[in-house]
Motif scaffolding. Structure first.
Motif, mmCIF file in Angstrom:
data_model
loop_
_atom_site.group_PDB
_atom_site.id
_atom_site.type_symbol
_atom_site.label_atom_id
_atom_site.label_comp_id
_atom_site.label_asym_id
_atom_site.label_seq_id
_atom_site.Cartn_x
_atom_site.Cartn_y
_atom_site.Cartn_z
ATOM 1 N N GLY A 228 75.615 39.062 21.197
ATOM 2 C CA GLY A 228 74.877 38.197 20.626
ATOM 3 C C GLY A 228 75.513 36.637 20.658
ATOM 4 N N ASP A 229 76.760 36.811 20.750
ATOM 5 C CA ASP A 229 77.268 35.470 20.859
ATOM 6 C C ASP A 229 77.192 34.889 22.325
ATOM 7 O OD1 ASP A 229 78.359 35.838 18.455
ATOM 8 O OD2 ASP A 229 80.586 35.627 18.989
ATOM 9 N N LYS A 230 76.871 35.873 23.276
ATOM 10 C CA LYS A 230 76.828 35.142 24.736
ATOM 11 C C LYS A 230 75.357 35.265 25.133
ATOM 12 C CE LYS A 230 80.974 37.559 25.733
ATOM 13 N NZ LYS A 230 81.149 38.854 24.964
ATOM 14 N N GLY A 231 74.357 35.497 24.161
ATOM 15 C CA GLY A 231 72.889 35.276 24.465
ATOM 16 C C GLY A 231 72.398 36.530 25.304
ATOM 17 N N GLN A 232 73.170 37.642 25.341
ATOM 18 C CA GLN A 232 72.764 38.780 26.365
ATOM 19 C C GLN A 232 71.841 39.644 25.365
ATOM 20 O OE1 GLN A 232 76.823 38.980 27.469
ATOM 21 N NE2 GLN A 232 76.379 38.437 29.537
ATOM 22 N N SER A 233 71.045 40.513 26.370
ATOM 23 C CA SER A 233 70.123 41.398 25.409
ATOM 24 C C SER A 233 70.919 42.883 25.562
ATOM 25 C CB SER A 233 69.059 41.434 26.593
ATOM 26 O OG SER A 233 68.365 42.789 26.474
ATOM 27 N N VAL A 234 70.764 43.222 24.296
ATOM 28 C CA VAL A 234 71.415 44.576 24.030
ATOM 29 C C VAL A 234 70.409 45.680 24.977
ATOM 30 C CG1 VAL A 234 71.484 46.390 22.375
ATOM 31 C CG2 VAL A 234 71.793 43.829 21.744
ATOM 32 N N VAL A 235 69.415 45.542 25.054
ATOM 33 C CA VAL A 235 68.320 46.479 25.838
ATOM 34 C C VAL A 235 68.882 46.343 27.510
ATOM 35 C CG1 VAL A 235 65.882 46.883 26.605
ATOM 36 C CG2 VAL A 235 66.539 46.378 24.006
ATOM 37 N N ALA A 236 69.300 45.187 27.725
ATOM 38 C CA ALA A 236 69.576 45.087 29.272
ATOM 39 C C ALA A 236 71.231 45.615 29.301
ATOM 40 C CB ALA A 236 69.289 43.859 29.984
ATOM 41 N N LEU A 237 71.954 45.193 28.704
ATOM 42 C CA LEU A 237 73.566 45.623 28.822
ATOM 43 C C LEU A 237 73.846 46.970 28.369
ATOM 44 C CD1 LEU A 237 74.333 41.971 28.719
ATOM 45 C CD2 LEU A 237 74.923 43.531 30.470
ATOM 46 N N ILE A 238 73.298 47.334 26.976
ATOM 47 C CA ILE A 238 73.866 48.578 26.506
ATOM 48 C C ILE A 238 72.640 49.412 26.304
ATOM 49 C CG2 ILE A 238 76.366 48.571 25.839
ATOM 50 C CD1 ILE A 238 75.558 47.245 23.209
ATOM 51 N N PRO A 239 71.929 49.755 27.342
ATOM 52 C CA PRO A 239 70.607 50.457 27.253
ATOM 53 C C PRO A 239 70.506 51.697 26.497
ATOM 54 C CG PRO A 239 71.168 50.523 29.609
ATOM 55 C CD PRO A 239 72.369 49.519 28.711
ATOM 56 N N ASP A 240 71.951 52.345 26.335
ATOM 57 C CA ASP A 240 71.821 53.605 25.753
ATOM 58 C C ASP A 240 72.119 53.550 24.379
ATOM 59 O OD1 ASP A 240 71.313 54.799 28.164
ATOM 60 O OD2 ASP A 240 73.266 54.976 28.697
ATOM 61 N N SER A 241 72.653 52.512 23.703
ATOM 62 C CA SER A 241 73.096 52.370 22.338
ATOM 63 C C SER A 241 71.914 52.472 21.664
ATOM 64 C CB SER A 241 73.570 51.135 22.134
ATOM 65 O OG SER A 241 72.751 49.884 22.153
#
Lengths: 260, 327
Positions: A228-241
């Motif tokens: 979140g701090d880096k403005g990145q998408s959870v869905v794109a970066l850790i899709p399996d979480s």
């Protein structure tokens, strides 16, 4: 007002620090990943978190002949963002305003920002049921608003305040899309024991009590906080979480109700 | 700060503000029903509420605000814990809590007096007593049902806070602790301006370790500086989490930028201490139980006692060093 906007979704909670801004930004990012054009409007004037969460703190808003041009979070310009954070000279400056000034600012945000043909406009709000909320609600009367997503944490003390927010929506005629429970449990990184730090089940109990759909339960995951701090998408970066799955489901829910 | 505060909600566009030199005299005032009142100068007088509050709170030694720009960091929890610790530490010390979070009052729940009523007497509203020497006033006591929402704009909230400060019969108090909502807006400005006659001992700033919270908390510190509220110190809540099973600690809200301690250093403010995140504490608050007696061995209690003692010390020091505020 909001001419180029197809759908408006409010993110509300009576309680502060439950994750309204995190849910708003991740929902916006997930909608974007799903191929939609998305706008994100932060009407929390005293505590704007969206610029930080999307790593856009140093960006500026530009004035054009048609109005304010929002800040784009990606190079394809599919996620545009507006927040008072972009208008402050120093990130530590407090916005010490009473209601009428806040009302004026929000009216400007709703009237003067050029959202260019976006599918979804997500509005992130401050905690409470006061000036900001009344202003947004009054100004959206003439615009079709899809409804509100209400965010809570499981504790009774949060649920108390969220219940008041539900009453606010009912009194003012804002449809409620559903309730999202954030910070549901913490999985210990050493022993994988799941502790319900902020107790459990509050969100579901609330949704049953007020007869509103329960949309999702988001566990505490420090990795999400870091992304979140880096403005990145959870869905794109850790899709399996688990968190990514929750957001994909949330987007399904939100987009499904539109077609019906 | 007055120029931000005195434009009425229903004022005409470009209203110069009721306290301004131009009140009632500029073109925007033409046709405003209050033009004559503004032009007469009556609105430039200080709010009579300030004097009323000063008189009512004359028997209150220390007035402390618990502030944070961020919501959900534990303002209400820390308010209840500090006031309980203050009251338990010395039976002769009288402590009261005033909850000025009008839209989201949490104190009735965390202090375990949900559903109580306040009574009106000749000397004003009687607060609700939790202990012999600990009382509470909150809008929560005035609502008919827990689901009632207080959908008010600023001026109504301002009026309520004025009533709380000037019409509650607190008696003799050593500490009056005000629990606030998040932000830097109406409630905060109202409390600061009504208390300017009575004097604010200082503010306790509550934060959690992560940057997204610190960001808003720095704004609150900026607010304190703008309206001249002295800061007693910064307190960091939910610092580390100790797993109840394996006793290993984890950072749930990582202090990527050094947390509350670093912020306090950078801004030259005292750091009062850190409170660990204890799920049992959260449960006690939900149930309104007294954490001090329920879980006396928790590390959170040790931390709390140290913080409470330091607050007392600072308040006593301030009394010796600073002459009584005379504005």
């Amino acid at each position: 007002m909001l001419d180029g906007v197809k759908h408006v979704i409010l993110v509300l909670s009576g309680k502060g620090g439950v994750g309204k801004s995190t849910v708003s930004t991740q929902l916006a990012l997930t909608l974007k990943e799903s191929g939609f054009k998305v706008g994100l409007l932060d009407v929390d004037l005293c505590g704007p978190s969206v610029p930080y969460l999307l790593n856009l703190e140093d960006k500026d808003v530009h004035q054009s002949s048609e109005g304010w041009v929002p800040v784009f979070a990606d190079s394809e310009q599919r996620l545009s963002v507006m927040s008072i954070g972009f208008l402050l000279k120093n990130r530590n400056d407090g916005v010490v305003w009473r209601g009428p000034k806040k009302t004026g600012m929000i009216k400007q945000f709703l009237n003067d920002v050029v959202w260019q043909d976006i599918d979804y406009l997500i509005i992130d709000t401050p905690p409470g049921t006061s000036d900001e909320h009344i202003t947004v609600m009054e100004n959206l009367r003439n615009v079709k608003c899809d409804g509100a997503i209400i965010v809570t944490t499981p504790q009774a003390v949060a649920v108390d305040d969220v219940l008041r927010e539900v009453t606010f929506c009912r009194k003012t005629g804002i449809p409620i899309i559903g309730i999202v429970e954030n910070m549901s449990g913490f999985v210990c990184p050493s022993c994988t024991e799941c502790t319900n730090i902020f107790s459990s089940g509050g969100g579901i109990a609330l949704s049953e009590m007020v007869k509103v759909p329960f949309l999702a339960k988001i566990p505490i995951d420090p990795a999400v906080g870091k992304l979140g701090d880096k403005g990145q998408s959870v869905v794109a970066l850790i899709p399996d979480s688990q968190v990514a799955q929750v957001f994909r489901k949330l987007v399904e829910e939100v987009t499904k109700s539109k077609e019906a | 700060m007055s120029n931000m505060a005195d434009v009425p909600n229903d004022a005409p566009e470009h209203c110069p503000g009721t306290q301004s030199e131009d009140a009632g005299k500029v073109s925007a005032c033409a046709g405003c029903p209050n033009q004559n009142i503004c032009a007469s100068g009556a609105t430039k007088q200080p709010d009579p509420g300030i004097a009323l509050v000063k008189e009512k709170l004359s028997a209150v030694k220390n007035k402390i605000l618990v502030l944070s720009g961020k919501g959900g960091v534990g303002k209400s929890t820390m308010t209840s814990l500090i006031s309980r610790a203050l009251a338990a530490d010395n039976a002769d010390r009288n402590v009261a809590v005033l909850d000025i979070d009008i839209c989201g009052p949490s104190q009735p729940r965390v202090l375990g007096v949900l559903g109580e009523q306040v009574h009106q007497s000749a000397s004003g509203w009687s607060p609700v007593y939790i202990e012999d020497n600990l009382s509470l006033m909150s809008i929560g006591f005035l609502l008919g049902s827990p689901s009632d929402a207080v959908i008010w704009r600023g001026p109504k909230k301002n009026g309520m806070i004025r009533q709380f400060l000037s019409e509650v019969d607190w008696g003799n108090l050593d500490y009056l602790i005000l629990d606030t909502p998040p932000g830097t807006s109406d409630e905060h400005l109202s409390a600061a301006s009504y208390l300017q006659g009575a004097g604010i001992t200082g503010a306790i700033i509550v934060t959690t370790p992560q940057e997204v919270a610190l960001l808003d908390v720095r704004k609150e510190i900026d607010f304190c500086k703008k309206v001249n509220i002295p800061i007693l110190g910064v307190l960091e809540n939910m610092s580390i989490f100790v797993c109840p099973k394996c006793k290993n600690s984890a950072e749930i809200f990582p202090a990527s930028t050094g947390g509350g301690k670093k912020m306090a250093q950078d801004l030259n403010i005292e750091f009062l201490g850190s409170m660990p995140l204890d799920p049992l504490l959260a449960r006690c608050c939900d149930e309104g139980k007294n954490f001090l007696t329920e879980l006396p061995d928790s590390p959170a209690i040790t931390a709390l006692q140290t913080i409470m003692k330091r607050i007392v010390q600072k308040c006593e020091e301030d009394k010796e060093n600073i002459p009584i505020d005379a504005h």
